[in-house]
Write a protein that holds these residues in place. Structure first.
Motif, PDB file in Angstrom:
ATOM      1  N   GLU A  73       0.856  -1.191   0.000  1.00  0.00           N
ATOM      2  CA  GLU A  73       0.000   0.000   0.000  1.00  0.00           C
ATOM      3  C   GLU A  73       0.890   1.238   0.000  1.00  0.00           C
ATOM      4  OE1 GLU A  73      -3.147  -0.109  -0.386  1.00  0.00           O
ATOM      5  OE2 GLU A  73      -3.452  -2.263  -0.096  1.00  0.00           O
ATOM      6  N   ALA A  74       0.625   2.145  -0.946  1.00  0.00           N
ATOM      7  CA  ALA A  74       1.528   3.279  -1.183  1.00  0.00           C
ATOM      8  C   ALA A  74       1.760   4.125   0.068  1.00  0.00           C
ATOM      9  CB  ALA A  74       0.962   4.147  -2.312  1.00  0.00           C
ATOM     10  N   GLY A  75       0.683   4.497   0.746  1.00  0.00           N
ATOM     11  CA  GLY A  75       0.826   5.348   1.920  1.00  0.00           C
ATOM     12  C   GLY A  75       1.588   4.674   3.039  1.00  0.00           C
ATOM     13  N   VAL A  76       1.341   3.384   3.238  1.00  0.00           N
ATOM     14  CA  VAL A  76       2.030   2.631   4.288  1.00  0.00           C
ATOM     15  C   VAL A  76       3.509   2.506   3.957  1.00  0.00           C
ATOM     16  CG1 VAL A  76       2.125   0.461   5.553  1.00  0.00           C
ATOM     17  CG2 VAL A  76      -0.090   1.374   4.811  1.00  0.00           C
ATOM     18  N   ALA A  77       3.816   2.219   2.704  1.00  0.00           N
ATOM     19  CA  ALA A  77       5.213   2.095   2.284  1.00  0.00           C
ATOM     20  C   ALA A  77       5.973   3.401   2.483  1.00  0.00           C
ATOM     21  CB  ALA A  77       5.273   1.665   0.821  1.00  0.00           C
ATOM     22  N   LYS A  78       5.272   4.515   2.305  1.00  0.00           N
ATOM     23  CA  LYS A  78       5.918   5.821   2.405  1.00  0.00           C
ATOM     24  C   LYS A  78       6.141   6.250   3.851  1.00  0.00           C
ATOM     25  CE  LYS A  78       5.334  10.628   0.875  1.00  0.00           C
ATOM     26  NZ  LYS A  78       4.475  11.552   0.103  1.00  0.00           N
ATOM     27  N   THR A  79       5.183   5.947   4.740  1.00  0.00           N
ATOM     28  CA  THR A  79       5.228   6.485   6.105  1.00  0.00           C
ATOM     29  C   THR A  79       5.424   5.438   7.190  1.00  0.00           C
ATOM     30  OG1 THR A  79       2.826   6.295   6.390  1.00  0.00           O
ATOM     31  CG2 THR A  79       3.662   8.328   5.383  1.00  0.00           C
ATOM     32  N   ALA A  80       5.285   4.148   6.833  1.00  0.00           N
ATOM     33  CA  ALA A  80       5.340   3.062   7.827  1.00  0.00           C
ATOM     34  C   ALA A  80       4.304   3.299   8.935  1.00  0.00           C
ATOM     35  CB  ALA A  80       6.742   2.931   8.423  1.00  0.00           C
ATOM     36  N   GLU A  81       3.099   3.675   8.510  1.00  0.00           N
ATOM     37  CA  GLU A  81       2.044   4.017   9.451  1.00  0.00           C
ATOM     38  C   GLU A  81       0.705   3.474   8.969  1.00  0.00           C
ATOM     39  OE1 GLU A  81      -0.077   8.038  11.377  1.00  0.00           O
ATOM     40  OE2 GLU A  81       1.440   8.207   9.799  1.00  0.00           O
ATOM     41  N   LEU A  82      -0.160   3.136   9.908  1.00  0.00           N
ATOM     42  CA  LEU A  82      -1.535   2.768   9.626  1.00  0.00           C
ATOM     43  C   LEU A  82      -2.455   3.612  10.492  1.00  0.00           C
ATOM     44  CD1 LEU A  82      -1.557  -1.152   9.433  1.00  0.00           C
ATOM     45  CD2 LEU A  82      -2.209   0.429   7.600  1.00  0.00           C
ATOM     46  N   VAL A  83      -3.524   4.113   9.900  1.00  0.00           N
ATOM     47  CA  VAL A  83      -4.549   4.824  10.656  1.00  0.00           C
ATOM     48  C   VAL A  83      -5.640   3.819  10.993  1.00  0.00           C
ATOM     49  CG1 VAL A  83      -6.213   6.708  10.640  1.00  0.00           C
ATOM     50  CG2 VAL A  83      -4.004   6.987   9.501  1.00  0.00           C
ATOM     51  N   VAL A  84      -6.073   3.809  12.249  1.00  0.00           N
ATOM     52  CA  VAL A  84      -6.944   2.740  12.750  1.00  0.00           C
ATOM     53  C   VAL A  84      -8.191   3.320  13.408  1.00  0.00           C
ATOM     54  CG1 VAL A  84      -7.041   0.687  14.213  1.00  0.00           C
ATOM     55  CG2 VAL A  84      -4.882   1.366  13.171  1.00  0.00           C
ATOM     56  N   LYS A  85      -9.312   2.594  13.253  1.00  0.00           N
ATOM     57  CA  LYS A  85     -10.573   3.014  13.873  1.00  0.00           C
ATOM     58  C   LYS A  85     -11.365   1.791  14.303  1.00  0.00           C
ATOM     59  CE  LYS A  85     -14.868   5.522  12.790  1.00  0.00           C
ATOM     60  NZ  LYS A  85     -15.622   6.238  11.723  1.00  0.00           N
ATOM     61  N   ASP A  86     -12.043   1.909  15.437  1.00  0.00           N
ATOM     62  CA  ASP A  86     -12.962   0.862  15.883  1.00  0.00           C
ATOM     63  C   ASP A  86     -14.296   1.099  15.188  1.00  0.00           C
ATOM     64  OD1 ASP A  86     -14.582  -0.969  17.114  1.00  0.00           O
ATOM     65  OD2 ASP A  86     -14.168  -0.324  19.159  1.00  0.00           O
ATOM     66  N   LEU A  87     -14.692   0.156  14.316  1.00  0.00           N
ATOM     67  CA  LEU A  87     -15.920   0.291  13.532  1.00  0.00           C
ATOM     68  C   LEU A  87     -17.164  -0.116  14.295  1.00  0.00           C
ATOM     69  CD1 LEU A  87     -14.579  -1.193  10.166  1.00  0.00           C
ATOM     70  CD2 LEU A  87     -14.742   1.219  10.819  1.00  0.00           C
ATOM     71  N   GLY A  88     -17.004  -0.628  15.505  1.00  0.00           N
ATOM     72  CA  GLY A  88     -18.147  -1.052  16.294  1.00  0.00           C
ATOM     73  C   GLY A  88     -18.542  -2.493  15.997  1.00  0.00           C
ATOM     74  N   PRO A  89     -19.594  -2.996  16.660  1.00  0.00           N
ATOM     75  CA  PRO A  89     -20.053  -4.376  16.433  1.00  0.00           C
ATOM     76  C   PRO A  89     -20.330  -4.631  14.958  1.00  0.00           C
ATOM     77  CG  PRO A  89     -21.151  -3.415  18.331  1.00  0.00           C
ATOM     78  CD  PRO A  89     -20.392  -2.299  17.688  1.00  0.00           C
ATOM     79  N   GLN A  90     -19.951  -5.822  14.501  1.00  0.00           N
ATOM     80  CA  GLN A  90     -20.058  -6.172  13.092  1.00  0.00           C
ATOM     81  C   GLN A  90     -21.043  -7.321  12.866  1.00  0.00           C
ATOM     82  OE1 GLN A  90     -17.831  -4.576  10.449  1.00  0.00           O
ATOM     83  NE2 GLN A  90     -18.148  -3.186  12.173  1.00  0.00           N
ATOM     84  N   ILE A  91     -21.506  -7.407  11.621  1.00  0.00           N
ATOM     85  CA  ILE A  91     -22.362  -8.519  11.214  1.00  0.00           C
ATOM     86  C   ILE A  91     -21.903  -8.989   9.838  1.00  0.00           C
ATOM     87  CG2 ILE A  91     -24.089  -6.974  10.191  1.00  0.00           C
ATOM     88  CD1 ILE A  91     -26.237  -8.978  11.094  1.00  0.00           C
ATOM     89  N   ALA A  92     -21.930 -10.291   9.606  1.00  0.00           N
ATOM     90  CA  ALA A  92     -21.447 -10.853   8.340  1.00  0.00           C
ATOM     91  C   ALA A  92     -22.318 -10.388   7.180  1.00  0.00           C
ATOM     92  CB  ALA A  92     -21.438 -12.371   8.412  1.00  0.00           C
ATOM     93  N   TRP A  93     -21.682 -10.080   6.059  1.00  0.00           N
ATOM     94  CA  TRP A  93     -22.422  -9.642   4.881  1.00  0.00           C
ATOM     95  C   TRP A  93     -23.421 -10.702   4.425  1.00  0.00           C
ATOM     96  CZ3 TRP A  93     -23.538  -5.251   2.768  1.00  0.00           C
ATOM     97  CH2 TRP A  93     -22.696  -4.149   2.924  1.00  0.00           C
ATOM     98  N   ARG A  94     -23.051 -11.965   4.527  1.00  0.00           N
ATOM     99  CA  ARG A  94     -23.969 -13.023   4.114  1.00  0.00           C
ATOM    100  C   ARG A  94     -25.249 -12.972   4.958  1.00  0.00           C
ATOM    101  NH1 ARG A  94     -22.417 -16.926   0.882  1.00  0.00           N
ATOM    102  NH2 ARG A  94     -20.237 -16.673   1.491  1.00  0.00           N
TER     103      ARG A  94
END
Length: 316
Positions: A73-94
């Motif tokens: 991933e271009a941004g990760v390769a450039k900065t060695a960083e990931l931006v992270v967020k808690d998306l909350g409870p999940q449910i399967a697409w199926r």
């Protein structure tokens, strides 16, 4: 021991940060986006790794391809960083799709069953089930609706392959409302009402044309879905160029044949509610088909024959 690299983690939402999020994580050189989510969730003490959303630190866009290598991933390769967020409870697409398509099935069983209680005070001159029963055309529409949505349930359970694992659980009500309220409740209330345009016993030429359109549309839609499923390995996210019935005309022939089938239902039912349902659906499908065209062009370049129309030849 496999080679690793260190990635800095930054909360996307400082006002609602992920508690326990480490400042850095070590990832294997060949770690995918999904692998990164698993490592981050484990170290942050979050049980379901699907709750973790990861974003490019430069473009701020979601890293959607869960099978892509993080280092690529271009941004990760450039900065060695990931931006992270808690998306909350999940449910399967199926599960989401199974719930969505269940609504019309239930309403098209319920409304005919409770006709004596909902139409007795209506302007439809309803008397009782002996004197004003469901007509042949109404029973035909009952079958067409159930055939379509039972097909969709089967395809969801056994045919479709999903590129994403889950979606936020809170969105299931919004996503289901379209099918439950319009294709389900609204269409059923109108179609099964006494003395409306569908309340007739004789099939006209227009009805047979509609039935032929429905049969062709549903059959070809089934064929396209089978083909699209064959292009992706189980659990995979890879793209491939479709080569099936209708794919030489539009980007998304499954949407084209879906519209064809529902146009057939409109001819048989003469119901404004079915028109509302499919026209609303076209708005969504138009956007999805255009996104697919952009994705195919980006992924395959000159190898992909660009389409002028994405879902309806000569129109969209």
């Amino acid at each position: 021991m496999a080679n690793t690299f260190k990635v800095k983690l930054t909360n996307r939402n400082p006002k609602r940060p992920i508690k326990g999020l480490p400042a850095f994580v070590d990832l294997a050189d060949d770690a995918t986006v999904e692998d990164a989510k698993i490592v981050i969730a484990r170290q942050a003490g979050i049980k379901d790794f699907n709750r973790i959303g990861v974003y490019d630190p430069v473009s701020k866009e979601t890293l959607k391809n869960r099978k892509a290598r993080v280092r690529d991933e271009a941004g990760v390769a450039k900065t060695a960083e990931l931006v992270v967020k808690d998306l909350g409870p999940q449910i399967a697409w199926r599960t989401v799709y199974l719930v969505e398509y269940l609504g019309p099935i239930l309403f098209h069983i319920l409304i005919p069953f409770i006709r004596p209680y909902i139409y007795v005070f209506s302007p439809f001159a309803y008397k009782n089930e002996m004197e004003t029963p469901l007509t042949r055309v109404q029973w035909l529409l009952f079958g067409l609706f159930h055939l379509h949505f039972l097909k969709r349930e089967y395809e969801t359970a056994f045919v479709h392959k999903f590129s994403a694992n889950t979606m936020p659980a809170r969105n299931i009500v919004r996503n289901s409302a379209f099918y439950w309220l319009i294709a389900g409740l609204l269409c059923a209330l109108d179609i099964y009402a006494p003395n409306n345009l569908a309340a007739r016993d004789e099939l006209s030429l227009l009805d047979y044309v509609g039935l032929a359109m429905y049969a062709v549309g549903e059959t070809c839609n089934w064929m396209v879905h089978q083909h699209l499923a064959s292009l992706r390995k189980p659990g995979g996210t890879e793209r491939a160029i479709p080569n099936c019935v209708g794919s030489s005309l539009v980007t998304s022939p499954n949407y084209m044949f879906e519209v064809l089938a529902w146009t057939g239902v409109i001819l048989i039912s003469r119901s404004w509610t079915v028109v509302v349902f499919i026209c609303t659906g076209i708005v969504f499908m138009r956007s999805w088909s255009r996104d697919k065209e952009k994705a195919l062009r980006a992924a395959f370049g000159d190898r992909y024959k660009k389409k002028r129309y994405t879902m309806l030849p000569g129109l969209i």
